[in-house]
Design a protein around this motif. Structure first.
Motif, mmCIF file in Angstrom:
data_model
loop_
_atom_site.group_PDB
_atom_site.id
_atom_site.type_symbol
_atom_site.label_atom_id
_atom_site.label_comp_id
_atom_site.label_asym_id
_atom_site.label_seq_id
_atom_site.Cartn_x
_atom_site.Cartn_y
_atom_site.Cartn_z
ATOM 1 N N LYS A 161 0.842 -0.965 0.409
ATOM 2 C CA LYS A 161 -0.082 -0.093 0.328
ATOM 3 C C LYS A 161 1.197 1.711 0.004
ATOM 4 C CE LYS A 161 -3.929 -1.663 2.066
ATOM 5 N NZ LYS A 161 -4.897 -1.674 3.054
ATOM 6 N N CYS A 217 1.317 1.952 4.438
ATOM 7 C CA CYS A 217 1.556 0.857 5.269
ATOM 8 C C CYS A 217 1.970 -0.211 4.683
ATOM 9 C CB CYS A 217 0.769 0.529 5.561
ATOM 10 S SG CYS A 217 -0.614 0.269 4.700
ATOM 11 N N CYS A 227 1.141 -3.152 4.050
ATOM 12 C CA CYS A 227 -0.009 -3.795 3.527
ATOM 13 C C CYS A 227 0.431 -4.715 2.189
ATOM 14 C CB CYS A 227 -1.579 -3.832 4.542
ATOM 15 S SG CYS A 227 -1.853 -3.540 5.897
ATOM 16 N N ILE A 255 -4.749 -5.391 6.478
ATOM 17 C CA ILE A 255 -4.536 -4.694 7.329
ATOM 18 C C ILE A 255 -4.164 -4.173 8.339
ATOM 19 C CG2 ILE A 255 -7.096 -4.317 6.733
ATOM 20 C CD1 ILE A 255 -8.058 -5.065 9.542
ATOM 21 N N CYS A 256 -3.662 -3.042 8.337
ATOM 22 C CA CYS A 256 -2.568 -2.845 9.792
ATOM 23 C C CYS A 256 -3.007 -1.549 11.059
ATOM 24 C CB CYS A 256 -1.332 -3.058 9.476
ATOM 25 S SG CYS A 256 -0.803 -1.702 8.264
ATOM 26 N N CYS A 313 -3.221 1.688 8.755
ATOM 27 C CA CYS A 313 -4.819 1.812 6.911
ATOM 28 C C CYS A 313 -6.152 1.523 7.655
ATOM 29 C CB CYS A 313 -4.019 0.581 6.033
ATOM 30 S SG CYS A 313 -4.077 -0.477 6.366
HETATM 31 ZN ZN LIG Z 1 -1.929 -1.219 6.523
#
Ligand SMILES: [Zn+2]
Lengths: 479, 96
Positions: A25, A28, A30, A42-43, A46
């Protein structure tokens, strides 16, 4: 409507969101991956967890710079990320990281070819980086939010309001799409939403310099629909002006089932996004050394491929232009040549027969029922005199309808060209016996009748005789 | 002091519903924040004034490599409600 169209002029500007072909992304690590299971990529960054900090994906910036170079933009050595604030469930942070006052590049241009053959250049106002939002799925008992797409890298390409009709807008989008595909910047997949277009449209009486009230068309996912939607919208607006009805600033969308544009929302005033510089990110610095490195590894752009096609395949500038209109088309052509070993014939078949049929069927090249190697195979069979050019068109028609191989169609329908001297001579004898008057006239010096005999023999052999041999053998028999 | 209209506009953008008491409270409170910002603007920050200027570094980049976040459950647990792995929210109403 055509008289009214003469009286008015449409002003069209386009905004394209293109997803960048990265692994991860924008801010981030991901995965940037379509179709993953819900909320797997997801993290904390985000999903907007407090305290999580963004980091800039270098590859995303490189791909954005490629687009800037390809579109002749002026690149800013120091650009600023900004927060665009709004509330929506698919935006977990309550703001989108974008660029506002200082985008990474501005003042570009793109040249397109119109159906009249004329070339026209349209201005690019700016390109900026931003992150995508998540996806809302509307269910009966509420809204389900999937954040896999939240934070995926995008560039937004904003054009000048330079387009005057739907065709120009369509060609602008096709050319832009093509450049992004050639540059491996964006995969251009419109169904997956990786290349999305919004259009701003207003109308004014010809000669007026002030812009009319603009209507924004959003979320149109094919070139054809963009063209149709713009045409509909131009007529709708002209109609309103003619009736002295005020045009309201609105956001509308295209209903492809009903072939009309529909109201999405009224836009009383411009959105209040309260942009401000993103405090979590430093300025984005693009050094000239980095720029040079990126230029060195730029993939071939349409203009370069067009030049190469002229040199390598001996094509005219026009044919090379047609065949490089999209990367998929250029690849198709190259593959057909690789099989057929005949660049001129391949160009003719692709540019005339294939594109003509695809157009009529409303299909793009990647949906062609005839694959490049099948077309190459057909050309080989013509070159080997297995079938005549005329029969080849019949075979091609069948290939296009069924997707079958040329060899199978030729065999099944008994279309193999007759190159057997004995068989052709037998047909000639039959024709001579049936037309004694013409034979006498020919022998008396009316040599023009040769064409008549050749035609009769071709008819006798149902068009399957090798025309060159017929010509030669008829002469030999009669002289 | 902010005007009542300014407070209501900010509240609408933030999707907040305020009572009349709260509106007058924020007229005062947000007004004080703005006053403070105005005061900050008056500070002399040019070189040699003793106020340290921290130069902005250029942004450091991250390599385009995927790292999977190991604790997705923790992220999902913060949601008021979940449905088949998605964040479940009240149906969206278009307000603009
Ligand atoms: Zn993320």
């Amino acid at each position: 409507m055509s008289d009214l169209r003469e009286k008015y002029e449409a002003v069209i500007g386009l905004e394209v969101h293109a997803q960048l072909l990265t692994k991860s992304k924008m801010f981030c690590a991901c995965a940037n991956q379509y179709g993953a299971e819900i909320n797997t990529n997801i993290c904390p960054v985000c999903t907007g967890q407090p305290g999580a900090l963004p980091t800039v994906n270098q590859r995303a910036v490189e791909l954005g710079i490629r687009a800037a170079i390809a579109l002749d933009c002026q690149i800013r050595s120091e650009s600023i990320f900004a927060r665009k604030n709004y509330f929506y469930p698919d935006l977990p942070k309550g703001y989108q990281i974008s660029q506002y006052e200082k985008p990474y590049c501005e003042h570009g241009k793109i040249t397109v070819r119109l159906k009249s053959g004329e070339e026209k250049t349209f201005g690019i106002t700016r390109i900026h980086f931003e992150e995508d939002a998540g996806k809302n799925v509307h269910a009966s008992h509420g809204t389900v939010v999937n954040l896999n797409r939240a934070g995926v890298p995008l560039i937004e390409i904003v054009s000048e309001p330079d387009m005057r009709n739907s065709h120009e807008a369509g060609q602008y989008l096709r050319a832009l799409h093509s450049i992004l595909r050639y540059g491996d910047i964006c995969d251009g997949n419109m169904e997956q939403g990786n290349f999305r277009c919004d259009a701003n449209i207003s109308v004014r009486k010809r000669g007026e310099t002030k812009f009319g009230t603009k209507v924004e068309l959003k979320n149109i996912n094919s070139f054809r629909f963009v063209e149709k939607a713009i045409d509909y919208e131009i007529d709708r607006q002209i109609d309103m002006v003619e009736k002295n009805e005020p045009i309201r600033q609105q956001t509308r969308t295209w209903n492809s089932a009903k072939n009309i544009t529909e109201l999405m929302r009224e836009k009383e005033s411009a959105h209040d996004y309260r942009y401000f510089p993103e405090p979590d990110l430093s300025p984005l610095v693009i050094s000239s050394a980095w720029l040079e490195d990126i230029k060195k590894v730029m993939p071939e752009m349409p203009v370069q491929v067009r030049e190469r096609f002229q040199k390598e395949y001996g094509l005219s500038d026009y044919d090379a232009g047609v065949l490089t209109a999209s990367k998929d088309l250029a690849l198709y052509y190259q593959e057909a040549v690789k099989v057929s070993n005949n660049s001129k014939a391949s160009a003719n078949w692709v540019a005339n027969e294939l594109l003509g049929r695809l157009n009529a069927a409303g299909k793009e090249i990647d949906q062609s029922p005839v694959k490049s190697d099948q077309l190459g195979d057909l050309i080989i069979r013509i070159d080997k005199s297995e079938i005549s050019g005329k029969i080849a068109k019949t075979v091609f028609e069948e290939m296009f309808a069924t997707g079958r191989n040329p060899g199978d169609i030729i065999k099944e329908k008994g279309l193999v060209q007759i190159s057997d001297t004995g068989a052709i001579e037998a047909a000639i004898d039959k024709v001579i016996a049936a037309n004694p008057t013409q034979v006498a006239d020919y022998k008396a010096g009316k040599v023009k009748l040769l064409a008549f005999f050749v035609g009769q023999v071709m008819k006798e052999t149902k068009g399957q005789a090798n025309p060159g041999m017929v010509n030669e053998l008829v002469k030999k028999k009669l002289d | 002091m902010l005007t009542k209209e300014e407070v209501l506009k900010i509240a609408r953008l933030a999707r907040l519903e305020l009572t009349d008491d709260e509106v007058s409270f924020y007229q005062n409170r947000l007004g004080r924040v703005l006053d403070y910002m105005t005061e900050l603007k008056g500070i002399e920050t040019r070189e040699g004034t003793g106020v340290r200027h921290v130069p902005l570094d250029s942004e450091k980049f991250r390599n385009d490599e995927v790292v999977t976040f190991p604790d997705k459950e923790a992220l999902l647990q913060n949601a008021p409600a979940l449905e088949e792995g998605g964040f479940l929210l009240p149906a969206i109403m278009e307000t603009e």
